[in-house]
Design a protein around this motif. Sequence first.
Motif, mmCIF file in Angstrom:
data_model
loop_
_atom_site.group_PDB
_atom_site.id
_atom_site.type_symbol
_atom_site.label_atom_id
_atom_site.label_comp_id
_atom_site.label_asym_id
_atom_site.label_seq_id
_atom_site.Cartn_x
_atom_site.Cartn_y
_atom_site.Cartn_z
ATOM 1 N N ASP A 2 -0.574 -3.592 26.938
ATOM 2 C CA ASP A 2 -0.362 -4.447 28.100
ATOM 3 C C ASP A 2 -1.133 -3.888 29.287
ATOM 4 N N TYR A 3 -2.166 -4.610 29.709
ATOM 5 C CA TYR A 3 -2.944 -4.148 30.858
ATOM 6 C C TYR A 3 -2.146 -4.267 32.156
ATOM 7 N N LEU A 4 -1.218 -5.203 32.210
ATOM 8 C CA LEU A 4 -0.384 -5.320 33.401
ATOM 9 C C LEU A 4 0.505 -4.086 33.554
ATOM 10 N N ALA A 5 1.095 -3.634 32.461
ATOM 11 C CA ALA A 5 1.903 -2.419 32.502
ATOM 12 C C ALA A 5 1.040 -1.213 32.848
ATOM 13 N N LEU A 6 -0.186 -1.204 32.337
ATOM 14 C CA LEU A 6 -1.112 -0.112 32.651
ATOM 15 C C LEU A 6 -1.401 -0.070 34.149
ATOM 16 N N ALA A 7 -1.719 -1.226 34.734
ATOM 17 C CA ALA A 7 -2.000 -1.263 36.168
ATOM 18 C C ALA A 7 -0.784 -0.837 36.972
ATOM 19 N N PHE A 8 0.390 -1.291 36.556
ATOM 20 C CA PHE A 8 1.628 -0.928 37.257
ATOM 21 C C PHE A 8 1.855 0.583 37.201
ATOM 22 N N ALA A 9 1.627 1.182 36.021
ATOM 23 C CA ALA A 9 1.852 2.622 35.857
ATOM 24 C C ALA A 9 0.847 3.452 36.645
ATOM 25 N N LEU A 10 -0.349 2.933 36.844
ATOM 26 C CA LEU A 10 -1.362 3.676 37.592
ATOM 27 C C LEU A 10 -1.199 3.517 39.102
ATOM 28 N N LEU A 11 -0.770 2.343 39.539
ATOM 29 C CA LEU A 11 -0.735 2.060 40.969
ATOM 30 C C LEU A 11 0.574 2.458 41.641
ATOM 31 N N TYR A 241 -2.553 26.412 26.636
ATOM 32 C CA TYR A 241 -3.083 25.893 27.897
ATOM 33 C C TYR A 241 -2.001 25.104 28.630
ATOM 34 N N PRO A 242 -2.053 25.035 29.955
ATOM 35 C CA PRO A 242 -1.078 24.219 30.694
ATOM 36 C C PRO A 242 -1.069 22.772 30.205
ATOM 37 N N LEU A 243 0.067 22.123 30.334
ATOM 38 C CA LEU A 243 0.259 20.787 29.775
ATOM 39 C C LEU A 243 -0.203 19.660 30.689
ATOM 40 N N THR A 244 -0.421 19.946 31.962
ATOM 41 C CA THR A 244 -0.571 18.879 32.952
ATOM 42 C C THR A 244 -1.703 17.916 32.638
ATOM 43 N N VAL A 245 -2.887 18.417 32.287
ATOM 44 C CA VAL A 245 -4.032 17.540 32.060
ATOM 45 C C VAL A 245 -3.776 16.620 30.869
ATOM 46 N N SER A 246 -3.152 17.142 29.827
ATOM 47 C CA SER A 246 -2.813 16.294 28.681
ATOM 48 C C SER A 246 -1.776 15.245 29.058
ATOM 49 N N LEU A 247 -0.829 15.604 29.908
ATOM 50 C CA LEU A 247 0.158 14.626 30.378
ATOM 51 C C LEU A 247 -0.501 13.541 31.215
ATOM 52 N N LEU A 248 -1.495 13.918 32.017
ATOM 53 C CA LEU A 248 -2.225 12.935 32.816
ATOM 54 C C LEU A 248 -2.959 11.931 31.928
ATOM 55 N N ALA A 249 -3.491 12.402 30.797
ATOM 56 C CA ALA A 249 -4.169 11.497 29.865
ATOM 57 C C ALA A 249 -3.178 10.650 29.079
ATOM 58 N N ALA A 250 -2.012 11.221 28.762
ATOM 59 C CA ALA A 250 -1.016 10.482 27.993
ATOM 60 C C ALA A 250 -0.349 9.382 28.823
ATOM 61 N N TRP A 251 -0.242 9.577 30.120
ATOM 62 C CA TRP A 251 0.468 8.626 30.980
ATOM 63 C C TRP A 251 -0.065 7.196 30.855
ATOM 64 N N PRO A 252 -1.370 6.941 31.071
ATOM 65 C CA PRO A 252 -1.848 5.553 30.949
ATOM 66 C C PRO A 252 -1.808 5.042 29.514
ATOM 67 N N ALA A 253 -2.012 5.927 28.539
ATOM 68 C CA ALA A 253 -1.973 5.489 27.145
ATOM 69 C C ALA A 253 -0.571 5.029 26.763
ATOM 70 N N LEU A 254 0.447 5.747 27.205
ATOM 71 C CA LEU A 254 1.825 5.339 26.931
ATOM 72 C C LEU A 254 2.147 4.017 27.626
ATOM 73 N N ALA A 255 1.646 3.839 28.842
ATOM 74 C CA ALA A 255 1.872 2.571 29.537
ATOM 75 C C ALA A 255 1.156 1.428 28.834
ATOM 76 N N SER A 262 -10.488 5.065 26.166
ATOM 77 C CA SER A 262 -10.963 4.576 27.465
ATOM 78 C C SER A 262 -9.820 4.517 28.464
ATOM 79 N N VAL A 263 -8.670 4.038 28.025
ATOM 80 C CA VAL A 263 -7.508 3.973 28.902
ATOM 81 C C VAL A 263 -7.071 5.365 29.317
ATOM 82 N N ALA A 264 -7.067 6.307 28.370
ATOM 83 C CA ALA A 264 -6.613 7.672 28.661
ATOM 84 C C ALA A 264 -7.509 8.368 29.683
ATOM 85 N N LYS A 265 -8.760 7.907 29.801
ATOM 86 C CA LYS A 265 -9.691 8.543 30.733
ATOM 87 C C LYS A 265 -9.638 7.962 32.134
ATOM 88 N N LEU A 266 -8.896 6.882 32.335
ATOM 89 C CA LEU A 266 -8.867 6.238 33.653
ATOM 90 C C LEU A 266 -8.402 7.161 34.783
#
Length: 522
Positions: A2-11, A241-255, A262-266
């Motif tokens: 869902d791109y709408l959920a993705l936008a909501f999770a990022l914004l 390694y610290p988890l933060t960068v992986s969590l940042l990539a997982a956040w948009p993918a989960l949304a 491509s989504v994980a790199k946003l």
Amino acid sequence: MDYLALAFALLLPWLAATLWLQILWRGPQPRQLPQHTTAGRWPMLLGYGYILGALLSAALLYFTGISGLPLSVWPALLVISLFAFGAVWLIRNPSALPILAPQQAAQHHSGLNPQTAQSETDASLRDTAVSPSVHASPPSHASSSEQGMTPGRTALPQTQSTMPAWQWVIFTALLISVGIRLTGLALELWWQPLFPWDAWTTWGVRARVWTELHSLVPFIAPEVWLADPDSPAYTIEAYDYPLTVSLLAAWPALAYGDWNESVAKLPWLGCALALALAFYGQVRRWGGSPLAAMIFIWGLFSLPLLNSHIALAGYADLWMATLVGLAFMAFAHWARARVWRDGLLAVVLVICLPLIKEEGAVWAALFLPALIAYWLPSRWWLVIAAVALGAVLLALVATDLEQVLPMLNGFTLEYQGAWRPIWEHLFVRSSWHLFAMLMLLTLTLAIVQELLGITPQPQYRSALAWVLAVLTGFYILFFWTVAAQWAAMGTSINRVLIQFVPAFIFWMYITFSISWSVFGKR
């Protein structure tokens, strides 16, 4: 998916963090600053807001995972929504938090009218930072008494709302150039697969596993994993390694609902935009004109290596560069006028550095020399710094080779570096354009200014002390540890340097601006 959920999770995290920063900055301004100086505030708030919102998202996602709940963005988004609604309520009801009450109310209760506050402000601050040839405010023919200034004092430069037409033409051309470049980088980021080495061996691997399993599965050492074949854990070489960068990539993918590279790199694209906004806002807050800010942003985003870290998203170095840069800019503003808001921003970002990469703990410690220089008398800090540096070098030569550098995974100290690879990477090859030459020029200028007493204000000597501490750290790392081999092979010398480049370029601006204020009008 869902791109709408993705936008909501990022914004939403960006919005929530920006609103809270707006609440902090809408309160009464300190008397060291002109009450009407607001230039650059919103770009600065948007830039810092994105970074803080992203870090908040990663933190809440982590707590969701360790709580035993299925890994999802929705519990975190619920909490962030509450933060956002709380911010909106406080904005609509400012009297609920007196310390953050609107500026006019604070002046009323303190018995100061805006004209009196401005007059006392101008008389209290000795700061002449302006931008070369594109000075933020036009010369004034009023007397010092008419401007609320005492003789021998210089008021904080004011930012005018208009520029000459020719400056707007150049500003627009540079803005279009940077916009086109960022658009091209965004398309590369979206179209290309997860390419960088660390991304598909560490940061992206963990993010994909967590996204597909909807669980914060632990990663353990390979030998431990082999010893227990029934363990649900996964393994990679860089398991600790610290988890933060992986969590940042997982956040948009989960949304988004499924793993998508491509989504994980946003978030990396958002990080680059946040760096540009924060940099522009902080230069404007320092007194620079829109053109001055855009010139330095253009210089920053013209660096090939920085562009590579945006297009080839997945490395942690872009996040480290942004956090270090934003922390340094906030620290410089705090040192300039002791505004607690800037100090709080700097402290929060410095604390977060070890959460991005392990060396972040060392980079955080580099702010200590800057704090010491801030409090030392201007005539003595360079002498003390030279003696301290000599003592460090003597200790490096005299110590036995079993001494261990703290917080760097047991790097043993032994001289093994060479200048040739450093010279080639910085001055000969094309990763940095003219950055290294400008860095040498700025360093020479800053030291001369300090020795001649041109910059007696503590913000300039503390900034110079930070730069010297960073350069000393580079020397120790690439000449006295195994990292010298990384310089010779070219595997990480540029990636370490990029983590400090945004801060260095902001320091170039404030160094050249004070030179223009002294010599440009003669």
